[in-house]
Design an enzyme around this catalytic site. Structure first.
Site, PDB file in Angstrom:
ATOM      1  N   GLU A  25       0.866  -1.187   0.000  1.00 53.20           N
ATOM      2  CA  GLU A  25       0.000   0.000   0.000  1.00 53.20           C
ATOM      3  C   GLU A  25       0.905   1.239   0.000  1.00 53.20           C
ATOM      4  O   GLU A  25       1.999   1.201   0.592  1.00 53.20           O
ATOM      5  CB  GLU A  25      -0.861   0.001   1.279  1.00 53.20           C
TER       6      GLU A  25
ATOM      7  N   ASN B 275      -7.177   6.125  -1.739  1.00 55.16           N
ATOM      8  CA  ASN B 275      -6.052   5.232  -1.452  1.00 55.16           C
ATOM      9  C   ASN B 275      -6.255   4.057  -2.404  1.00 55.16           C
ATOM     10  O   ASN B 275      -7.213   3.288  -2.235  1.00 55.16           O
ATOM     11  CB  ASN B 275      -6.114   4.787   0.022  1.00 55.16           C
TER      12      ASN B 275
ATOM     13  N   LYS C  98      -9.540   1.868  -1.936  1.00 49.63           N
ATOM     14  CA  LYS C  98      -9.734   1.338  -0.572  1.00 49.63           C
ATOM     15  C   LYS C  98     -11.097   1.737   0.007  1.00 49.63           C
ATOM     16  O   LYS C  98     -11.428   2.922   0.111  1.00 49.63           O
ATOM     17  CB  LYS C  98      -8.627   1.866   0.332  1.00 49.63           C
TER      18      LYS C  98
ATOM     19  N   GLU D 175      -6.587   8.742   7.653  1.00 52.21           N
ATOM     20  CA  GLU D 175      -7.050   8.303   6.330  1.00 52.21           C
ATOM     21  C   GLU D 175      -8.446   8.825   6.025  1.00 52.21           C
ATOM     22  O   GLU D 175      -8.759   9.124   4.875  1.00 52.21           O
ATOM     23  CB  GLU D 175      -7.012   6.771   6.234  1.00 52.21           C
TER      24      GLU D 175
ATOM     25  N   CYS E  48      -4.923  -2.999   2.885  1.00 53.37           N
ATOM     26  CA  CYS E  48      -4.667  -2.847   4.305  1.00 53.37           C
ATOM     27  C   CYS E  48      -5.843  -3.134   5.228  1.00 53.37           C
ATOM     28  O   CYS E  48      -6.202  -4.281   5.430  1.00 53.37           O
ATOM     29  CB  CYS E  48      -4.097  -1.447   4.570  1.00 53.37           C
TER      30      CYS E  48
ATOM     31  N   ASN F 282       0.187  -0.840   5.357  1.00 50.64           N
ATOM     32  CA  ASN F 282       1.088  -0.026   6.197  1.00 50.64           C
ATOM     33  C   ASN F 282       0.444  -0.061   7.584  1.00 50.64           C
ATOM     34  O   ASN F 282      -0.547   0.645   7.813  1.00 50.64           O
ATOM     35  CB  ASN F 282       1.135   1.429   5.742  1.00 50.64           C
TER      36      ASN F 282
HETATM   37  N1  ING Z   1      -3.406   0.542   8.657  1.00 49.19           N
HETATM   38  C1  ING Z   1      -3.865  -0.227   9.750  1.00 49.19           C
HETATM   39  C2  ING Z   1      -4.474  -1.570   9.327  1.00 49.19           C
HETATM   40  O1  ING Z   1      -5.673  -1.763   9.228  1.00 49.19           O
HETATM   41  C3  ING Z   1      -5.213  -0.363  11.776  1.00 49.19           C
HETATM   42  C4  ING Z   1      -4.754   0.520  10.651  1.00 49.19           C
HETATM   43  C5  ING Z   1      -4.318  -1.170  12.449  1.00 49.19           C
HETATM   44  C6  ING Z   1      -6.532  -0.377  12.098  1.00 49.19           C
HETATM   45  C7  ING Z   1      -4.774  -2.018  13.482  1.00 49.19           C
HETATM   46  C8  ING Z   1      -7.001  -1.202  13.127  1.00 49.19           C
HETATM   47  C9  ING Z   1      -6.113  -2.020  13.830  1.00 49.19           C
HETATM   48  O2  ING Z   1      -3.650  -2.465   9.180  1.00 49.19           O
HETATM   49  C10 ING Z   1      -4.036   0.899   7.504  1.00 49.19           C
HETATM   50  N2  ING Z   1      -3.313   1.637   6.645  1.00 49.19           N
HETATM   51  O3  ING Z   1      -5.192   0.576   7.259  1.00 49.19           O
END
Ligand code: ING
Length: 309
Positions: free
Chosen positions: A47, A107, A123, A142, A168, A193
Protein backbone atom coordinates in the site's frame (compact mmCIF):
# COMPACT_ATOMS: atom_id res chain seq x y z
CA UNK A 1 -2.78 -27.97 -17.70
CA UNK A 2 -1.59 -26.79 -14.29
CA UNK A 3 -2.16 -23.21 -13.35
CA UNK A 4 0.87 -22.70 -11.15
CA UNK A 5 1.96 -19.06 -10.99
CA UNK A 6 5.08 -17.96 -9.18
CA UNK A 7 4.02 -15.16 -6.87
CA UNK A 8 6.22 -12.64 -5.09
CA UNK A 9 5.38 -10.36 -2.18
CA UNK A 10 7.82 -7.46 -2.53
CA UNK A 11 7.95 -6.03 0.97
CA UNK A 12 9.45 -2.57 1.28
CA UNK A 13 11.26 -1.05 4.22
CA UNK A 14 10.48 2.48 5.34
CA UNK A 15 10.05 5.40 2.94
CA UNK A 16 11.18 8.65 4.54
CA UNK A 17 8.91 11.70 4.30
CA UNK A 18 11.38 13.44 1.99
CA UNK A 19 12.32 10.36 -0.04
CA UNK A 20 11.85 10.87 -3.78
CA UNK A 21 9.54 8.80 -5.94
CA UNK A 22 12.58 7.92 -8.02
CA UNK A 23 14.18 6.36 -4.95
CA UNK A 24 11.07 4.32 -4.15
CA UNK A 25 10.74 3.25 -7.80
CA UNK A 26 14.41 2.24 -7.95
CA UNK A 27 13.91 0.06 -4.87
CA UNK A 28 10.90 -1.56 -6.54
CA UNK A 29 12.87 -2.07 -9.76
CA UNK A 30 15.51 -3.93 -7.74
CA UNK A 31 12.82 -6.11 -6.19
CA UNK A 32 11.48 -6.76 -9.70
CA UNK A 33 14.94 -7.88 -10.81
CA UNK A 34 15.07 -10.29 -7.88
CA UNK A 35 11.58 -11.49 -8.79
CA UNK A 36 12.64 -12.10 -12.39
CA UNK A 37 15.65 -14.11 -11.26
CA UNK A 38 13.33 -16.21 -9.11
CA UNK A 39 10.89 -16.83 -11.96
CA UNK A 40 8.00 -14.74 -10.64
CA UNK A 41 4.93 -14.18 -12.81
CA UNK A 42 3.23 -11.77 -10.39
CA UNK A 43 4.61 -9.34 -7.76
CA UNK A 44 2.64 -7.55 -5.05
CA UNK A 45 4.05 -4.24 -3.77
CA UNK A 46 2.73 -2.53 -0.60
CA UNK A 47 0.00 0.00 0.00
CA UNK A 48 1.22 3.59 -0.58
CA UNK A 49 4.43 2.19 -2.08
CA UNK A 50 5.64 5.50 -3.54
CA UNK A 51 5.61 7.65 -0.42
CA UNK A 52 5.80 7.67 3.33
CA UNK A 53 2.56 6.91 5.20
CA UNK A 54 1.62 10.60 5.40
CA UNK A 55 -1.79 10.14 7.16
CA UNK A 56 0.29 10.07 10.38
CA UNK A 57 0.56 13.86 9.97
CA UNK A 58 -2.16 16.51 10.40
CA UNK A 59 -2.69 19.25 7.87
CA UNK A 60 -5.52 21.76 8.20
CA UNK A 61 -5.55 22.25 4.44
CA UNK A 62 -5.60 18.78 2.91
CA UNK A 63 -4.31 20.18 -0.40
CA UNK A 64 -0.96 20.55 1.39
CA UNK A 65 -0.74 16.71 1.13
CA UNK A 66 -1.15 16.75 -2.65
CA UNK A 67 2.59 16.13 -3.22
CA UNK A 68 1.97 12.60 -1.87
CA UNK A 69 -0.65 11.93 -4.57
CA UNK A 70 -0.31 10.81 -8.21
CA UNK A 71 -2.26 12.80 -10.78
CA UNK A 72 -1.34 10.38 -13.55
CA UNK A 73 -0.52 6.68 -13.56
CA UNK A 74 1.86 5.82 -15.01
CA UNK A 75 3.58 9.16 -14.75
CA UNK A 76 7.16 10.02 -15.71
CA UNK A 77 8.49 8.63 -12.40
CA UNK A 78 6.51 5.38 -12.48
CA UNK A 79 6.78 4.60 -16.22
CA UNK A 80 10.16 2.86 -15.68
CA UNK A 81 8.46 0.40 -13.33
CA UNK A 82 5.76 -0.36 -15.93
CA UNK A 83 8.43 -0.82 -18.61
CA UNK A 84 10.65 -3.08 -16.49
CA UNK A 85 7.73 -5.28 -15.49
CA UNK A 86 6.52 -5.55 -19.09
CA UNK A 87 10.05 -6.47 -20.17
CA UNK A 88 10.18 -9.16 -17.48
CA UNK A 89 6.60 -10.30 -18.26
CA UNK A 90 5.74 -9.83 -14.58
CA UNK A 91 2.30 -8.55 -13.59
CA UNK A 92 2.30 -6.36 -10.48
CA UNK A 93 0.07 -4.77 -7.83
CA UNK A 94 1.00 -1.20 -6.89
CA UNK A 95 -0.52 0.76 -4.01
CA UNK A 96 -0.47 4.55 -4.37
CA UNK A 97 -2.47 7.69 -3.58
CA UNK A 98 -4.72 8.82 -6.44
CA UNK A 99 -5.80 12.43 -7.08
CA UNK A 100 -8.36 12.34 -9.89
CA UNK A 101 -8.68 15.13 -12.50
CA UNK A 102 -11.95 16.21 -10.84
CA UNK A 103 -10.30 16.45 -7.42
CA UNK A 104 -11.19 13.20 -5.68
CA UNK A 105 -8.59 11.56 -3.44
CA UNK A 106 -8.39 7.78 -3.02
CA UNK A 107 -6.05 5.23 -1.45
CA UNK A 108 -5.71 3.17 -4.62
CA UNK A 109 -4.14 0.01 -6.02
CA UNK A 110 -3.73 -1.12 -9.60
CA UNK A 111 -3.03 -4.44 -11.27
CA UNK A 112 -0.63 -3.96 -14.20
CA UNK A 113 0.13 -6.61 -16.83
CA UNK A 114 2.18 -6.27 -20.02
CA UNK A 115 2.59 -2.54 -19.39
CA UNK A 116 -1.14 -1.86 -19.11
CA UNK A 117 -3.39 -1.20 -16.10
CA UNK A 118 -5.80 -4.17 -16.21
CA UNK A 119 -7.53 -3.38 -12.90
CA UNK A 120 -8.01 -0.59 -10.38
CA UNK A 121 -9.28 -0.71 -6.79
CA UNK A 122 -9.93 2.09 -4.29
CA UNK A 123 -9.73 1.34 -0.57
CA UNK A 124 -13.23 0.93 0.88
CA UNK A 125 -12.47 0.57 4.60
CA UNK A 126 -10.68 3.72 5.75
CA UNK A 127 -9.54 3.30 9.38
CA UNK A 128 -8.62 6.01 11.83
CA UNK A 129 -10.20 9.44 12.13
CA UNK A 130 -10.79 12.70 10.21
CA UNK A 131 -9.91 15.33 12.85
CA UNK A 132 -6.74 15.95 14.85
CA UNK A 133 -6.58 13.71 17.94
CA UNK A 134 -4.17 15.08 20.56
CA UNK A 135 -4.22 11.82 22.50
CA UNK A 136 -2.37 9.96 19.79
CA UNK A 137 1.46 9.93 19.38
CA UNK A 138 0.81 9.73 15.63
CA UNK A 139 -2.36 10.55 13.77
CA UNK A 140 -4.11 8.08 11.49
CA UNK A 141 -6.01 10.50 9.26
CA UNK A 142 -7.05 8.30 6.33
CA UNK A 143 -10.64 9.49 6.82
CA UNK A 144 -9.37 13.05 6.38
CA UNK A 145 -7.29 12.64 3.27
CA UNK A 146 -9.18 9.95 1.31
CA UNK A 147 -12.73 9.27 0.20
CA UNK A 148 -14.08 5.71 0.62
CA UNK A 149 -13.51 3.66 -2.50
CA UNK A 150 -16.28 3.84 -5.12
CA UNK A 151 -15.40 0.77 -7.22
CA UNK A 152 -16.46 -2.05 -4.89
CA UNK A 153 -14.29 -5.16 -5.22
CA UNK A 154 -13.99 -6.13 -8.89
CA UNK A 155 -12.08 -9.20 -10.07
CA UNK A 156 -10.00 -9.63 -13.23
CA UNK A 157 -8.53 -12.49 -15.24
CA UNK A 158 -4.73 -12.22 -15.17
CA UNK A 159 -1.98 -14.85 -15.52
CA UNK A 160 -4.65 -17.49 -16.19
CA UNK A 161 -6.40 -16.90 -12.87
CA UNK A 162 -9.17 -14.79 -11.30
CA UNK A 163 -7.49 -12.03 -9.31
CA UNK A 164 -8.80 -9.47 -6.80
CA UNK A 165 -7.36 -6.56 -4.82
CA UNK A 166 -7.79 -5.06 -1.37
CA UNK A 167 -5.83 -2.54 0.72
CA UNK A 168 -4.67 -2.85 4.30
CA UNK A 169 -7.62 -2.32 6.68
CA UNK A 170 -9.91 -4.06 4.15
CA UNK A 171 -8.31 -7.37 5.22
CA UNK A 172 -9.88 -7.02 8.70
CA UNK A 173 -13.40 -7.12 7.26
CA UNK A 174 -14.69 -10.54 6.09
CA UNK A 175 -17.03 -8.82 3.63
CA UNK A 176 -13.97 -7.84 1.57
CA UNK A 177 -12.98 -11.41 0.76
CA UNK A 178 -16.54 -12.73 0.54
CA UNK A 179 -17.62 -10.24 -2.14
CA UNK A 180 -14.64 -11.26 -4.29
CA UNK A 181 -15.02 -14.98 -3.64
CA UNK A 182 -18.70 -14.72 -4.68
CA UNK A 183 -17.19 -13.66 -8.02
CA UNK A 184 -14.86 -16.68 -8.07
CA UNK A 185 -11.65 -15.00 -6.92
CA UNK A 186 -8.65 -17.35 -6.69
CA UNK A 187 -5.99 -14.92 -5.49
CA UNK A 188 -6.45 -11.70 -3.49
CA UNK A 189 -3.51 -9.32 -3.34
CA UNK A 190 -3.21 -6.53 -0.82
CA UNK A 191 -0.61 -4.11 0.50
CA UNK A 192 -0.54 -2.70 4.02
CA UNK A 193 1.09 -0.03 6.20
CA UNK A 194 0.30 -1.10 9.76
CA UNK A 195 1.74 0.83 12.71
CA UNK A 196 2.97 -1.54 15.39
CA UNK A 197 1.26 0.46 18.10
CA UNK A 198 -2.45 0.89 18.55
CA UNK A 199 -2.82 4.63 19.06
CA UNK A 200 -6.53 4.46 19.83
CA UNK A 201 -6.44 2.04 22.78
CA UNK A 202 -3.94 0.09 24.87
CA UNK A 203 -3.33 -3.25 23.25
CA UNK A 204 -0.52 -5.79 23.82
CA UNK A 205 1.91 -5.22 20.98
CA UNK A 206 2.15 -8.87 19.90
CA UNK A 207 -1.49 -8.71 18.80
CA UNK A 208 -0.56 -6.52 15.84
CA UNK A 209 1.16 -9.37 14.05
CA UNK A 210 -1.27 -11.98 15.34
CA UNK A 211 -4.25 -10.07 13.92
CA UNK A 212 -2.36 -9.32 10.71
CA UNK A 213 -1.93 -13.01 9.90
CA UNK A 214 -5.20 -14.17 11.50
CA UNK A 215 -7.34 -12.12 9.09
CA UNK A 216 -5.38 -13.04 5.97
CA UNK A 217 -5.30 -16.74 6.82
CA UNK A 218 -9.00 -16.69 7.66
CA UNK A 219 -9.75 -14.79 4.46
CA UNK A 220 -7.82 -17.39 2.46
CA UNK A 221 -9.46 -20.39 4.13
CA UNK A 222 -13.05 -19.13 4.35
CA UNK A 223 -13.00 -18.05 0.70
CA UNK A 224 -10.75 -20.80 -0.62
CA UNK A 225 -8.28 -18.48 -2.30
CA UNK A 226 -4.68 -17.37 -2.04
CA UNK A 227 -4.03 -14.17 -0.09
CA UNK A 228 -0.82 -12.23 -0.70
CA UNK A 229 -0.16 -9.52 1.89
CA UNK A 230 2.77 -7.15 1.42
CA UNK A 231 3.95 -4.70 4.07
CA UNK A 232 5.66 -1.39 3.93
CA UNK A 233 7.67 -2.03 7.11
CA UNK A 234 10.18 -0.49 9.48
CA UNK A 235 10.52 2.90 11.11
CA UNK A 236 9.13 5.76 9.04
CA UNK A 237 9.90 9.09 10.73
CA UNK A 238 9.91 7.43 14.14
CA UNK A 239 6.75 5.36 13.58
CA UNK A 240 7.30 1.58 13.45
CA UNK A 241 5.32 -0.27 10.82
CA UNK A 242 4.99 -4.06 11.13
CA UNK A 243 6.43 -6.45 8.56
CA UNK A 244 5.12 -9.98 8.33
CA UNK A 245 4.47 -9.98 4.58
CA UNK A 246 3.14 -13.38 3.67
CA UNK A 247 1.52 -15.63 1.12
CA UNK A 248 -1.37 -17.72 2.47
CA UNK A 249 -2.75 -20.65 0.46
CA UNK A 250 -6.44 -21.68 0.29
CA UNK A 251 -5.96 -24.05 3.24
CA UNK A 252 -5.21 -20.96 5.32
CA UNK A 253 -1.60 -22.00 5.86
CA UNK A 254 1.15 -19.44 5.35
CA UNK A 255 3.54 -20.73 2.67
CA UNK A 256 5.98 -17.79 2.59
CA UNK A 257 6.77 -15.26 5.31
CA UNK A 258 9.08 -12.25 5.43
CA UNK A 259 11.71 -12.17 8.16
CA UNK A 260 12.97 -8.59 8.03
CA UNK A 261 11.66 -5.03 8.19
CA UNK A 262 13.49 -4.14 4.96
CA UNK A 263 13.01 -4.44 1.23
CA UNK A 264 12.55 -8.20 1.00
CA UNK A 265 11.11 -10.45 -1.68
CA UNK A 266 9.32 -13.60 -0.59
CA UNK A 267 8.03 -16.03 -3.20
CA UNK A 268 5.92 -19.16 -3.53
CA UNK A 269 4.60 -21.30 -6.40
CA UNK A 270 0.81 -20.89 -6.21
CA UNK A 271 -1.23 -23.66 -7.83
CA UNK A 272 -4.52 -21.86 -8.48
CA UNK A 273 -6.29 -25.20 -8.81
CA UNK A 274 -5.66 -25.70 -5.08
CA UNK A 275 -8.52 -23.24 -4.62
CA UNK A 276 -10.95 -25.56 -6.36
CA UNK A 277 -11.23 -28.20 -3.63
CA UNK A 278 -12.56 -25.72 -1.07
CA UNK A 279 -14.86 -24.03 -3.60
CA UNK A 280 -16.31 -27.41 -4.62
CA UNK A 281 -16.70 -28.91 -1.14
CA UNK A 282 -16.68 -27.19 2.24
CA UNK A 283 -17.18 -23.72 0.73
CA UNK A 284 -19.42 -24.70 -2.15
CA UNK A 285 -21.50 -21.53 -1.72
CA UNK A 286 -24.37 -22.62 -3.99
CA UNK A 287 -24.78 -25.81 -1.98
CA UNK A 288 -24.33 -24.55 1.58
CA UNK A 289 -25.02 -20.84 1.99
CA UNK A 290 -28.41 -19.74 3.39
CA UNK A 291 -28.76 -16.17 2.23
CA UNK A 292 -32.29 -15.85 3.58
CA UNK A 293 -30.64 -15.36 6.99
CA UNK A 294 -27.86 -12.98 5.93
CA UNK A 295 -29.80 -9.82 5.00
CA UNK A 296 -28.75 -7.82 8.06
CA UNK A 297 -25.12 -8.03 6.97
CA UNK A 298 -25.69 -5.53 4.17
CA UNK A 299 -28.86 -3.77 5.32
CA UNK A 300 -27.59 -2.65 8.75
CA UNK A 301 -24.37 -0.67 9.35
CA UNK A 302 -23.92 -0.58 13.14
CA UNK A 303 -25.05 -2.73 16.05
CA UNK A 304 -28.75 -2.60 17.01
CA UNK A 305 -29.60 -4.62 20.12
CA UNK A 306 -32.93 -6.39 19.48
CA UNK A 307 -35.88 -5.08 21.49
CA UNK A 308 -36.79 -6.90 24.65
CA UNK A 309 -33.70 -9.02 25.17
N1 ING B 1 -3.41 0.54 8.66
C1 ING B 1 -3.87 -0.23 9.75
C2 ING B 1 -4.47 -1.57 9.33
O1 ING B 1 -5.67 -1.76 9.23
C3 ING B 1 -5.21 -0.36 11.78
C4 ING B 1 -4.75 0.52 10.65
C5 ING B 1 -4.32 -1.17 12.45
C6 ING B 1 -6.53 -0.38 12.10
C7 ING B 1 -4.77 -2.02 13.48
C8 ING B 1 -7.00 -1.20 13.13
C9 ING B 1 -6.11 -2.02 13.83
O2 ING B 1 -3.65 -2.47 9.18
C10 ING B 1 -4.04 0.90 7.50
N2 ING B 1 -3.31 1.64 6.64
O3 ING B 1 -5.19 0.58 7.26
Amino acid sequence: MSRIINVGAAQMGPIAPNESRASAVNRMMDLLRQAKSRGCDLVVFPEMALTTFFPRYYEEDIAKMDPFFEREMPGPETQPLFDAAAEADIAFYLGYCELTPDGHRFNTSILVDRGKIVGKYRKVHLPGHAEYDSRRPWQHLEKRYFEPGDLGWPVWRCKNGIMGMAICNDRRWPETFRVMSLKGVELVMLGYNTPDRNTSATEPNHLRMFHNHLVMQAGAYQNSCYVVGTAKAGVEDGCMLIGGSCIAQPSGEIVALASTLEDELITAPCDLDLAKMGKETVFNYAKHRRIEHYGIISSQTGVEIPEGI
